[in-house]
Design a protein around this motif. Structure first.
Motif, PDB file in Angstrom:
ATOM      1  N   VAL A 131       0.852  -1.195   0.000  1.00 13.49           N
ATOM      2  CA  VAL A 131       0.000   0.000   0.000  1.00 13.49           C
ATOM      3  C   VAL A 131       0.886   1.242   0.000  1.00 13.49           C
ATOM      4  N   PRO A 132       0.355   2.387  -0.424  1.00 14.03           N
ATOM      5  CA  PRO A 132       1.143   3.616  -0.392  1.00 14.03           C
ATOM      6  C   PRO A 132       1.746   3.862   0.993  1.00 14.03           C
ATOM      7  N   LEU A 133       2.958   4.382   1.006  1.00  8.80           N
ATOM      8  CA  LEU A 133       3.674   4.619   2.252  1.00  8.80           C
ATOM      9  C   LEU A 133       2.881   5.515   3.198  1.00  8.80           C
ATOM     10  N   ALA A 134       2.154   6.478   2.646  1.00  6.66           N
ATOM     11  CA  ALA A 134       1.370   7.397   3.480  1.00  6.66           C
ATOM     12  C   ALA A 134       0.383   6.648   4.367  1.00  6.66           C
ATOM     13  N   ASN A 135      -0.208   5.591   3.850  1.00  2.73           N
ATOM     14  CA  ASN A 135      -1.173   4.822   4.646  1.00  2.73           C
ATOM     15  C   ASN A 135      -0.504   4.137   5.820  1.00  2.73           C
ATOM     16  N   GLN A 136       0.703   3.647   5.609  1.00  5.42           N
ATOM     17  CA  GLN A 136       1.440   3.000   6.687  1.00  5.42           C
ATOM     18  C   GLN A 136       1.829   4.016   7.762  1.00  5.42           C
ATOM     19  N   VAL A 137       2.298   5.181   7.316  1.00 13.56           N
ATOM     20  CA  VAL A 137       2.709   6.238   8.246  1.00 13.56           C
ATOM     21  C   VAL A 137       1.525   6.690   9.092  1.00 13.56           C
ATOM     22  N   GLU A 138       0.348   6.819   8.461  1.00 11.80           N
ATOM     23  CA  GLU A 138      -0.851   7.227   9.198  1.00 11.80           C
ATOM     24  C   GLU A 138      -1.131   6.274  10.360  1.00 11.80           C
ATOM     25  N   CYS A 139      -1.133   4.989  10.060  1.00 17.47           N
ATOM     26  CA  CYS A 139      -1.471   4.005  11.095  1.00 17.47           C
ATOM     27  C   CYS A 139      -0.494   4.076  12.263  1.00 17.47           C
ATOM     28  N   ILE A 140       0.768   4.256  11.950  1.00 20.16           N
ATOM     29  CA  ILE A 140       1.777   4.374  13.007  1.00 20.16           C
ATOM     30  C   ILE A 140       1.530   5.632  13.836  1.00 20.16           C
ATOM     31  N   ALA A 141       1.302   6.750  13.143  1.00 20.18           N
ATOM     32  CA  ALA A 141       1.131   8.033  13.837  1.00 20.18           C
ATOM     33  C   ALA A 141      -0.100   8.038  14.742  1.00 20.18           C
ATOM     34  N   TYR A 142      -1.171   7.373  14.309  1.00 24.00           N
ATOM     35  CA  TYR A 142      -2.411   7.376  15.084  1.00 24.00           C
ATOM     36  C   TYR A 142      -2.448   6.275  16.142  1.00 24.00           C
ATOM     37  N   GLY A 143      -1.389   5.496  16.226  1.00 25.81           N
ATOM     38  CA  GLY A 143      -1.289   4.507  17.287  1.00 25.81           C
ATOM     39  C   GLY A 143      -2.046   3.220  17.057  1.00 25.81           C
ATOM     40  N   ALA A 144      -2.399   2.933  15.803  1.00 22.66           N
ATOM     41  CA  ALA A 144      -3.098   1.686  15.506  1.00 22.66           C
ATOM     42  C   ALA A 144      -2.119   0.514  15.496  1.00 22.66           C
ATOM     43  N   HIS A 145      -2.652  -0.676  15.678  1.00 24.02           N
ATOM     44  CA  HIS A 145      -1.865  -1.901  15.526  1.00 24.02           C
ATOM     45  C   HIS A 145      -1.939  -2.285  14.046  1.00 24.02           C
ATOM     46  N   MET A 146      -0.837  -2.117  13.330  1.00 24.11           N
ATOM     47  CA  MET A 146      -0.822  -2.321  11.884  1.00 24.11           C
ATOM     48  C   MET A 146      -0.107  -3.614  11.534  1.00 24.11           C
ATOM     49  N   THR A 147      -0.717  -4.388  10.644  1.00 26.83           N
ATOM     50  CA  THR A 147      -0.103  -5.597  10.111  1.00 26.83           C
ATOM     51  C   THR A 147      -0.091  -5.510   8.591  1.00 26.83           C
ATOM     52  N   LEU A 148       1.100  -5.608   8.005  1.00 25.49           N
ATOM     53  CA  LEU A 148       1.233  -5.624   6.551  1.00 25.49           C
ATOM     54  C   LEU A 148       1.219  -7.071   6.078  1.00 25.49           C
ATOM     55  N   VAL A 149       0.393  -7.353   5.082  1.00 24.67           N
ATOM     56  CA  VAL A 149       0.129  -8.719   4.642  1.00 24.67           C
ATOM     57  C   VAL A 149       0.654  -8.921   3.225  1.00 24.67           C
ATOM     58  N   ASP A 150       1.297 -10.045   2.992  1.00 22.94           N
ATOM     59  CA  ASP A 150       1.773 -10.409   1.651  1.00 22.94           C
ATOM     60  C   ASP A 150       0.578 -10.961   0.868  1.00 22.94           C
ATOM     61  N   GLY A 151      -0.193 -10.061   0.272  1.00 23.62           N
ATOM     62  CA  GLY A 151      -1.395 -10.477  -0.442  1.00 23.62           C
ATOM     63  C   GLY A 151      -2.281  -9.284  -0.746  1.00 23.62           C
ATOM     64  N   LEU A 152      -3.563  -9.544  -0.975  1.00 25.70           N
ATOM     65  CA  LEU A 152      -4.536  -8.535  -1.330  1.00 25.70           C
ATOM     66  C   LEU A 152      -5.465  -8.249  -0.151  1.00 25.70           C
ATOM     67  N   ILE A 153      -6.380  -7.307  -0.323  1.00 22.84           N
ATOM     68  CA  ILE A 153      -7.329  -6.985   0.747  1.00 22.84           C
ATOM     69  C   ILE A 153      -8.161  -8.212   1.121  1.00 22.84           C
TER      70      ILE A 153
END
Length: 387
Positions: A151-173
């Motif tokens: 996903v775009p880097l901005a989406n990853q940065v958002e989740c980190i900044a807002y304190g969410a628990h983010m998991t990046l998955v090798d696959g699709l939605i």
């Protein structure tokens, strides 16, 4: 603000109360619509005295009676093209978190807080994850976001900044959705996936109210909408039906144009083949990450809306999408998102083939700011010039 009368299944019309948080219809797994008693809000007098707030909450007479979790989302600008005044761009990049997803997540987290939900989980193609993280933070709710690793880097940065628990998955939605479904019971997460809870539609329906009000309470001839999960298109159609019930608008509803990417076009394929639902699109690939949804949960609703409206479903290649980004950048001074450019490219195609005329008044949704896609646009540019 109206009280919710009941939840109604979009497929089998089964009804449930809204007294507790619900996911999908227990009878057929269809998406629930929120239904209200709107009798006291009928007439243009109510319409013309809406709350004077520059957010989607100006439409509180048609939204649930709950204390809003808001970051001032909605009431985004609608701008005429410099080249054709009949082409109007609805700029959803002006929302908090930079996309239309803010509307749905504002309403969703409003209701999650209202119900006392402590933890939510969402699979996302990118922007819904960022919006979920932001509004969960504003609501004091723990958020778990699952997104494809590209996903775009901005989406990853958002989740980190807002304190969410983010998991990046090798696959699709769709792979992200499987993880949420398999773990939600054990983890105690409430699943706020697209169309698997009823309130994201309610937030996004405000786009329909807004565009009609901004056009002087008149319908355009057509609406172009980038369609991955399709909640915005579904929500707007619901808004049109409600406005007609309220007596706030009349006339012929617009043709609804669902815009997909050629590398992931399950709804286009189903429409072309005359089917009532899509099939899982194999080997989905497009740099328009928001359109990379291989099997939309609400595909049957999208197809119904398109057909009932006299619209169509159309797909663009990534090269056509990037060419439209350049076209609108150079000639309009607007940096489209790849998803928004799928819609502007679709407009050009439908003018060329005679489906629409240049005199038709159309609204094209740019569902997010192009500034969230700088890494993706660099890749698109290299791919475009390599051809």
């Amino acid at each position: 603000m109206p009280k919710i009368a009941f939840l109604e299944c979009s497929r089998c019309q089964h009804r449930e109360s809204a007294d507790v948080p619900r996911t999908v219809c227990p009878v057929c797994a269809g998406t629930f619509y929120v239904r209200y008693d709107l009798s006291e809000f009928k007439g243009t007098a109510v319409r013309d005295s809406l709350p004077q707030t520059d957010s989607m909450w100006r439409y509180s007479p048609v939204l649930p009676d709950a204390l809003p979790v808001t970051l001032a989302e909605g009431w985004t600008p609608i701008m005429a093209s410099r080249r054709n005044p009949n082409v109007l761009l609805k700029e959803e990049g002006a929302n908090p978190t930079g996309t239309f997803k803010a509307r749905g997540m504002s309403l969703c987290m409003t209701m999650m807080k209202h119900y006392g939900v402590q933890k939510v989980a969402v699979p996302s193609a990118g922007n819904a994850g960022g919006a979920c993280a932001a509004y969960a933070a504003a609501a004091g709710i723990e958020a778990h976001v699952f997104m494809p690793q590209d996903v775009p880097l901005a989406n990853q940065v958002e989740c980190i900044a807002y304190g969410a628990h983010m998991t990046l998955v090798d696959g699709l939605i769709s792979d992200c959705a499987k993880i949420v479904a398999s773990r939600k019971e054990e983890e105690g997460w409430f699943d706020v996936s697209t169309l698997k809870e009823p309130f994201r539609v309610e937030g996004k329906k405000t786009m329909g109210y807004e565009l009609v009000e901004q056009l002087g309470w008149e319908y355009p001839d057509a609406v172009f909408y980038p369609t991955g999960g399709g909640v915005g298109l579904i929500g707007m159609w619901k808004a049109f039906l409600e406005m007609e019930e309220l007596g706030w608008v009349s006339g012929k509803r617009p043709k609804m144009i669902a815009c997909q990417a050629a590398g992931c076009e399950p709804v286009t394929k189903a429409y072309r083949e005359g089917k009532d639902a899509s099939e899982m699109f194999q080997n989905a690939h497009t740099l328009a990450s928001g359109l990379r949804v291989p099997k939309p949960y609400g595909d049957y609703i999208i197809l119904d809306v398109v057909r009932e409206s006299g619209g169509t479903v159309i797909s663009q290649t990534d090269n056509e999408i990037f060419a439209s980004i350049q076209d609108w950048g150079r000639n309009e001074g607007i940096l489209l998102s790849p998803e928004g450019a799928a819609a502007t490219a679709a407009y050009d195609r439908l003018i060329e083939n005679g489906f629409l005329k240049k005199t038709d008044r159309v609204v094209i949704f740019n569902t997010g700011t192009g500034n969230k896609y700088t890494d993706v646009l660099n890749v698109m540019q290299r791919a475009h010039h390599a051809v």
